[in-house]
Write a protein that holds these residues in place. Sequence first.
Motif, mmCIF file in Angstrom:
data_model
loop_
_atom_site.group_PDB
_atom_site.id
_atom_site.type_symbol
_atom_site.label_atom_id
_atom_site.label_comp_id
_atom_site.label_asym_id
_atom_site.label_seq_id
_atom_site.Cartn_x
_atom_site.Cartn_y
_atom_site.Cartn_z
ATOM 1 N N LEU A 49 0.823 -1.202 0.000
ATOM 2 C CA LEU A 49 0.000 0.000 0.000
ATOM 3 C C LEU A 49 0.863 1.260 0.000
ATOM 4 C CD1 LEU A 49 -2.926 -0.711 2.518
ATOM 5 C CD2 LEU A 49 -3.087 -0.414 0.038
ATOM 6 N N TYR A 50 1.911 1.246 0.798
ATOM 7 C CA TYR A 50 2.791 2.412 0.932
ATOM 8 C C TYR A 50 3.445 2.752 -0.407
ATOM 9 C CZ TYR A 50 6.134 5.524 3.308
ATOM 10 O OH TYR A 50 6.847 6.607 3.738
ATOM 11 N N ALA A 51 3.939 1.718 -1.073
ATOM 12 C CA ALA A 51 4.602 1.940 -2.362
ATOM 13 C C ALA A 51 3.628 2.541 -3.378
ATOM 14 C CB ALA A 51 5.172 0.630 -2.886
ATOM 15 N N GLU A 62 0.529 6.747 -14.253
ATOM 16 C CA GLU A 62 -0.913 6.907 -14.440
ATOM 17 C C GLU A 62 -1.711 5.675 -14.027
ATOM 18 O OE1 GLU A 62 -0.938 5.606 -19.176
ATOM 19 O OE2 GLU A 62 -1.443 7.653 -18.592
ATOM 20 N N HIS A 63 -1.044 4.533 -13.895
ATOM 21 C CA HIS A 63 -1.733 3.305 -13.506
ATOM 22 C C HIS A 63 -1.744 3.096 -11.985
ATOM 23 C CE1 HIS A 63 -1.848 2.230 -17.707
ATOM 24 N NE2 HIS A 63 -0.528 2.314 -17.807
ATOM 25 N N ALA A 64 -0.993 3.911 -11.259
ATOM 26 C CA ALA A 64 -0.830 3.688 -9.820
ATOM 27 C C ALA A 64 -2.159 3.805 -9.072
ATOM 28 C CB ALA A 64 0.186 4.674 -9.252
ATOM 29 N N ALA A 65 -3.003 4.776 -9.447
ATOM 30 C CA ALA A 65 -4.261 4.973 -8.729
ATOM 31 C C ALA A 65 -5.161 3.744 -8.840
ATOM 32 C CB ALA A 65 -4.981 6.211 -9.268
ATOM 33 N N GLY A 66 -5.254 3.176 -10.040
ATOM 34 C CA GLY A 66 -6.067 1.973 -10.218
ATOM 35 C C GLY A 66 -5.516 0.797 -9.442
ATOM 36 N N ALA A 70 -7.393 -1.276 -6.386
ATOM 37 C CA ALA A 70 -7.552 -2.735 -6.442
ATOM 38 C C ALA A 70 -6.918 -3.409 -5.235
ATOM 39 C CB ALA A 70 -6.936 -3.270 -7.731
ATOM 40 N N THR A 71 -5.729 -2.940 -4.840
ATOM 41 C CA THR A 71 -5.041 -3.519 -3.681
ATOM 42 C C THR A 71 -5.823 -3.257 -2.402
ATOM 43 O OG1 THR A 71 -2.884 -3.212 -4.741
ATOM 44 C CG2 THR A 71 -2.895 -3.511 -2.350
ATOM 45 N N LEU A 72 -6.370 -2.048 -2.284
ATOM 46 C CA LEU A 72 -7.153 -1.706 -1.101
ATOM 47 C C LEU A 72 -8.438 -2.527 -1.043
ATOM 48 C CD1 LEU A 72 -6.736 0.366 1.181
ATOM 49 C CD2 LEU A 72 -8.274 1.891 -0.049
ATOM 50 N N ASP A 73 -9.067 -2.740 -2.191
ATOM 51 C CA ASP A 73 -10.289 -3.557 -2.235
ATOM 52 C C ASP A 73 -9.997 -4.990 -1.811
ATOM 53 O OD1 ASP A 73 -11.627 -1.358 -3.109
ATOM 54 O OD2 ASP A 73 -11.875 -2.027 -5.187
ATOM 55 N N GLU A 74 -8.891 -5.533 -2.299
ATOM 56 C CA GLU A 74 -8.527 -6.907 -1.937
ATOM 57 C C GLU A 74 -8.216 -7.019 -0.443
ATOM 58 O OE1 GLU A 74 -8.090 -10.801 -1.993
ATOM 59 O OE2 GLU A 74 -8.829 -9.581 -3.676
ATOM 60 N N LEU A 75 -7.544 -6.019 0.110
ATOM 61 C CA LEU A 75 -7.268 -6.002 1.547
ATOM 62 C C LEU A 75 -8.576 -5.966 2.338
ATOM 63 C CD1 LEU A 75 -5.342 -5.701 3.979
ATOM 64 C CD2 LEU A 75 -5.422 -3.222 3.614
ATOM 65 N N VAL A 121 -5.529 9.874 2.404
ATOM 66 C CA VAL A 121 -5.758 8.747 3.303
ATOM 67 C C VAL A 121 -7.219 8.681 3.729
ATOM 68 C CG1 VAL A 121 -5.187 7.741 5.554
ATOM 69 C CG2 VAL A 121 -3.377 8.659 4.103
ATOM 70 N N ASP A 122 -7.842 9.835 3.937
ATOM 71 C CA ASP A 122 -9.266 9.847 4.280
ATOM 72 C C ASP A 122 -10.094 9.197 3.169
ATOM 73 O OD1 ASP A 122 -8.802 11.088 6.680
ATOM 74 O OD2 ASP A 122 -9.265 13.108 5.951
ATOM 75 N N ASP A 123 -9.773 9.521 1.932
ATOM 76 C CA ASP A 123 -10.482 8.916 0.797
ATOM 77 C C ASP A 123 -10.256 7.405 0.752
ATOM 78 O OD1 ASP A 123 -11.440 11.365 0.009
ATOM 79 O OD2 ASP A 123 -9.856 11.727 -1.467
ATOM 80 N N LEU A 124 -9.036 6.985 1.041
ATOM 81 C CA LEU A 124 -8.733 5.548 1.027
ATOM 82 C C LEU A 124 -9.478 4.822 2.142
ATOM 83 C CD1 LEU A 124 -4.872 5.597 0.352
ATOM 84 C CD2 LEU A 124 -6.734 5.261 -1.290
ATOM 85 N N GLY A 125 -9.565 5.473 3.303
ATOM 86 C CA GLY A 125 -10.292 4.857 4.408
ATOM 87 C C GLY A 125 -11.765 4.675 4.086
ATOM 88 N N LEU A 126 -12.367 5.681 3.449
ATOM 89 C CA LEU A 126 -13.764 5.562 3.045
ATOM 90 C C LEU A 126 -13.937 4.464 1.999
ATOM 91 C CD1 LEU A 126 -14.755 9.345 2.808
ATOM 92 C CD2 LEU A 126 -15.383 7.716 4.595
ATOM 93 N N ARG A 127 -12.937 4.304 1.147
ATOM 94 C CA ARG A 127 -12.997 3.251 0.135
ATOM 95 C C ARG A 127 -13.051 1.871 0.789
ATOM 96 N NH1 ARG A 127 -13.935 2.321 -5.398
ATOM 97 N NH2 ARG A 127 -13.327 0.159 -5.707
ATOM 98 N N THR A 128 -12.347 1.710 1.908
ATOM 99 C CA THR A 128 -12.370 0.402 2.571
ATOM 100 C C THR A 128 -13.765 0.063 3.079
ATOM 101 O OG1 THR A 128 -11.800 1.268 4.779
ATOM 102 C CG2 THR A 128 -9.971 0.674 3.314
ATOM 103 N N PHE A 129 -14.526 1.068 3.520
ATOM 104 C CA PHE A 129 -15.896 0.818 3.974
ATOM 105 C C PHE A 129 -16.747 0.282 2.827
ATOM 106 C CE2 PHE A 129 -14.984 3.464 7.710
ATOM 107 C CZ PHE A 129 -15.722 2.811 8.681
ATOM 108 N N GLU A 130 -16.623 0.911 1.664
ATOM 109 C CA GLU A 130 -17.404 0.477 0.510
ATOM 110 C C GLU A 130 -17.021 -0.945 0.096
ATOM 111 O OE1 GLU A 130 -16.698 3.347 -2.491
ATOM 112 O OE2 GLU A 130 -17.647 5.011 -1.410
ATOM 113 N N ALA A 131 -15.725 -1.203 0.006
ATOM 114 C CA ALA A 131 -15.268 -2.528 -0.409
ATOM 115 C C ALA A 131 -15.638 -3.584 0.618
ATOM 116 C CB ALA A 131 -13.751 -2.512 -0.621
ATOM 117 N N TYR A 132 -15.513 -3.221 1.904
ATOM 118 C CA TYR A 132 -15.850 -4.156 2.977
ATOM 119 C C TYR A 132 -17.333 -4.514 2.922
ATOM 120 C CZ TYR A 132 -16.270 -6.121 7.690
ATOM 121 O OH TYR A 132 -16.528 -6.957 8.756
#
Length: 273
Positions: A49-51, A62-66, A70-75, A121-132
């Motif tokens: 995630l850090y990388a 340009e591919h890093a965001a996608g 995907a990595t966050l969704d899998e986590l 990071v706030d956006d990423l945290g909210l993304r985990t709620f949706e994926a979860y």
Amino acid sequence: MDVDGTSERMAAYLRDHHDKVVGRWTDLVVAGVRGRTSREEVRRELEDLYALIVRVLSGADEHAAGELTATLDELSRGRARDGFSPSETAIGVFSLKEAVYELVADSADLVPEFYSLSRMVDDLGLRTFEAYSSAREQIIADQSAAMLELSTPVVRLWDGIIAVPLVGTLDSARTQLVMEKLLDTLVATGADHAVIDITGVPTVDTEVAQHLLKTVSAARLLGAECTISGIRPQVAQTIVSLGIEFGDIATKATLADALALALRQAGLKVVPA
């Protein structure tokens, strides 16, 4: 996300302090999971995630965001399967801010950079709620389907005689599954008699009766006769009080009685050896 000079400077700072930030982030997450995941596994997940976060902030890929999404969704899906709560999953992501803040707290010139990271990071945290939430819904649906499948077996009682022992509530979805499995088994085995045993069905109301009648009618279209067994005294009283009519469908008190009836109709009987 839009990348500006502030984000690029934050990316450079994170690269320069990789070991300190990831190490502290790992400590915070490990404390939160309370031994349910090993430190090595947590470190490996956070390194990935850090990388990706650094790559997104730098704006060079340009591919890093996608890939990050995907990595966050899998986590998040993995955490859902392992029984973690959505809050625990999100807090694990949010704790990156704490790990970075401990380093930049005394550096006023890094406030804009930290603010840029904090929003991300706030956006990423909210993304985990949706994926979860999505993952949990799928897990629940899969478990329900599996339980439904296990609770609706079709068994072979004798040559040409099969049985469907039902346990639990009989609703529309389950009735459809019962009908499909019964008809498939009738075709596959060539059976001409089916016993629908409702000993384990707690109540029989008008809706349940209609479901049973539809199943019997479908079996008859394939040339098979059905017997309904397991009608207990209390259920019989309810059926009478509701005015439910089974017509010419044979009914028996027990599965054994239904099997004996099916054998007689087939011109067979069981005798002592």
